[in-house]
Write a protein that holds these residues in place. Sequence first.
Motif, PDB file in Angstrom:
ATOM      1  N   CYS A   1       0.841  -1.118  -0.037  1.00 14.33           N
ATOM      2  CA  CYS A   1       0.236  -0.060  -0.070  1.00 14.33           C
ATOM      3  C   CYS A   1       0.895   1.288   0.012  1.00 14.33           C
ATOM      4  CB  CYS A   1      -0.803  -0.075   1.186  1.00 14.33           C
ATOM      5  SG  CYS A   1      -2.132  -1.171   1.352  1.00 14.33           S
TER       6      CYS A   1
ATOM      7  N   THR B   1      -5.358   0.571  -5.813  1.00 13.69           N
ATOM      8  CA  THR B   1      -6.228  -0.393  -4.991  1.00 13.69           C
ATOM      9  C   THR B   1      -6.461  -1.588  -5.771  1.00 13.69           C
ATOM     10  OG1 THR B   1      -7.065   1.871  -4.205  1.00 13.69           O
ATOM     11  CG2 THR B   1      -8.587  -0.408  -3.834  1.00 13.69           C
TER      12      THR B   1
ATOM     13  N   ILE C   1      -7.616   0.221   0.731  1.00  9.40           N
ATOM     14  CA  ILE C   1      -8.123   1.481   0.223  1.00  9.40           C
ATOM     15  C   ILE C   1      -7.360   2.513   1.138  1.00  9.40           C
ATOM     16  CG2 ILE C   1      -9.832   3.137  -0.440  1.00  9.40           C
ATOM     17  CD1 ILE C   1     -11.729   0.584  -0.942  1.00  9.40           C
TER      18      ILE C   1
END
Lengths: 312, 389
Positions: free
Chosen positions: B199, B247, B277
């Motif tokens: 991420c 994402t 997210i």
Amino acid sequence: MVIKVENLVKRYGELIALDHFNMELREGEILGLLGPNGSGKTTAINCILSLLKYDKGEIQVFDKKMSPVAYDIKQDIGIVMQNVAVFNELTVYENIDYFCSLYVPDKKKRQEMVEEAIAFAGLGEFRKFYPHKLSGGLLRRLNIACGIAHKPKLVILDEPTVAVDPQSRNNILEGIVKLNKQGATILYTSHYMEEVDQICTRIAIMDRGKVISSGTNEELKSMIGLGEKITVDVPGISREAVEGIRALPNISKVELSGNTLVVKSKKGRNNLGAVLHYLEDHNIAFGKLYSELPTLNDVFLEITGKELRDNV
Amino acid sequence: MFKTIFFYRSKALLRSKETMFWSLLFPMLLGTLFYFTFTNILEGEGFETVPVGLVDTGQYENEEAFLGALESVSGMDDERTDEGSGDILFNVTKAENEEEAEKLLSEGKISGYILLGEDIGLVVNKSGYGATIIKSFLDYFKQKMSTVENLMEATAGKITPDQLEEALQTREYVKEIKVSEESPNIVVNYFYTLLAMSCMFASMAGVAEITGIQANQSPLAARLNIVPAPKLKVFLGSAAALAVIQTAIIALVFLFLALVLRVDFGKDYLLTMLTNIAGVITGISFGTAVGAVLRAGENLKTGICSALVMLGCYLAGMMDVQMKYRVQANMPVIAKINPVNRLTDAYYSLYYYDTNGRYWQNMAALGIMTLIFLTVTFLVIRRQQYESI
């Protein structure tokens, strides 16, 4: 007035990049900003486009004060950067469409414009190519197409032919003239005097951050005290013969370097016939001979005391 | 304009080999490597039954009690079980005499042997796991026998069996309250830091996004500064595309970890996706803030950004899970402001805890961090003009 710059000063620390730079670009012109590398051409353009802060001066574009948020002015400007500025992951068509979309939201209208730009730049058969598959010349043409697809009233081209082969260079120059004929006003910077000589309706010569002279091609050349320049190979010519040629009418300067004789005429004068007759009458054997009118390099040399080419 | 920027930026990202490698392939490869490494470690950590020898000279006065105790935690040699079967402590091999026991010990067939002479003795070759277990057992037995003897002496043998049992009972003074149906598992933390790292890798693309609108960084950025629109608008279209693509990529990494490598992410996959997210948005905003604040070229900015992310991963226990606890204990502020740690903790909360209080704390912290990063970015780049290009 399309662009009006008054007393623009830009400093990089101690270095003065623009020293009270003044410039005017009228509607319908192709103004060539000619100067050696480092003379301040790109800095001037970046200031005009409000990309750079400047220390002093006034800049107006389309008779309005230019600023970073003058979006109404920017709408009518097309810029072709010195370095190619496209997305490597998008095709030729996608790149042009992307940049055009930043000016033209209507998709249908944009499609036509993109097709016209592709045709204009001669990229029809390369529309699905990625930039890394294009040659240097084609890449430059893509760079131009991205800058002009939205049909701007003012197109600024900053040395668009650097590192381009002669054929592509001619294509680009022809394209610029065509753009101008279609109604665009052009600001063109270059350190290639032949290009500026070929396409510009008016020329501003820059050195050390300021415009040192401006006018049409003819006006600039008529400013200096030179006429025709004759270069002739004369192996074994005698000192007396050189002096004889120097004594001919309207001759301003005669230089002998090895076997090459350079004869410069006074302003507005042609001496090719007289020099030829002299050589024949005195049975002086000669080889290659050619004559040329004064160039912008001669103008630059006369004004600054240095060669434009030497600085390239 | 927004739509076109979004569309073309998405296309460009999907075609970018660099993005696909670092965001998708690299985490998958690293996850696979973790899988093989930690599977072996876990297997290696399984409890092993200790092989022990027994030489009974018949002289020990509490012989019967000892043999009873030993039998209760052992498989004797005539009913030997496989090592590692889990329920029994010892596999006992009875030896006729010390010589036979010594032989077994020197051949490595037993970890040590118990010598029941006048007292209980233990003979081992070297210290180690097996020797420690045998010694602990013997110490425990001796302690209990001593307690019994003391009680008998004190009560002159009048103690009842119930009283004796009461006296020998081990009491727990700490009550365990279970917070989870799941058992604690430190190995999952490695995979969670890996997903958190993926991420936060979006930060590097965030740096690229912000330098993409800083005119002094590239000709392309300069060109985008001349368009008739605020550069924040161009940035938002581009960053939105980045967030969506990243994402989607993280979702693939997550599914790979969960379904292929069978990493346990708890039961709530929707909240795990929400965490992904949040992680991507925090990553992008972190990158944009780093890109906006640093006065350097794009490569240096990207390098600094990736170094900070990797430092965050290290402190969150990616290379050594104990580091996470050390940071938590000694530098709690660092643990709180480390987005990788917050993400890892959010994933772990979903896996381990039955309630989501801790999870939402982490999500709120990530939200605040993102807000700070975006504010910094906005303040630095709005109406930015440059001294030089």
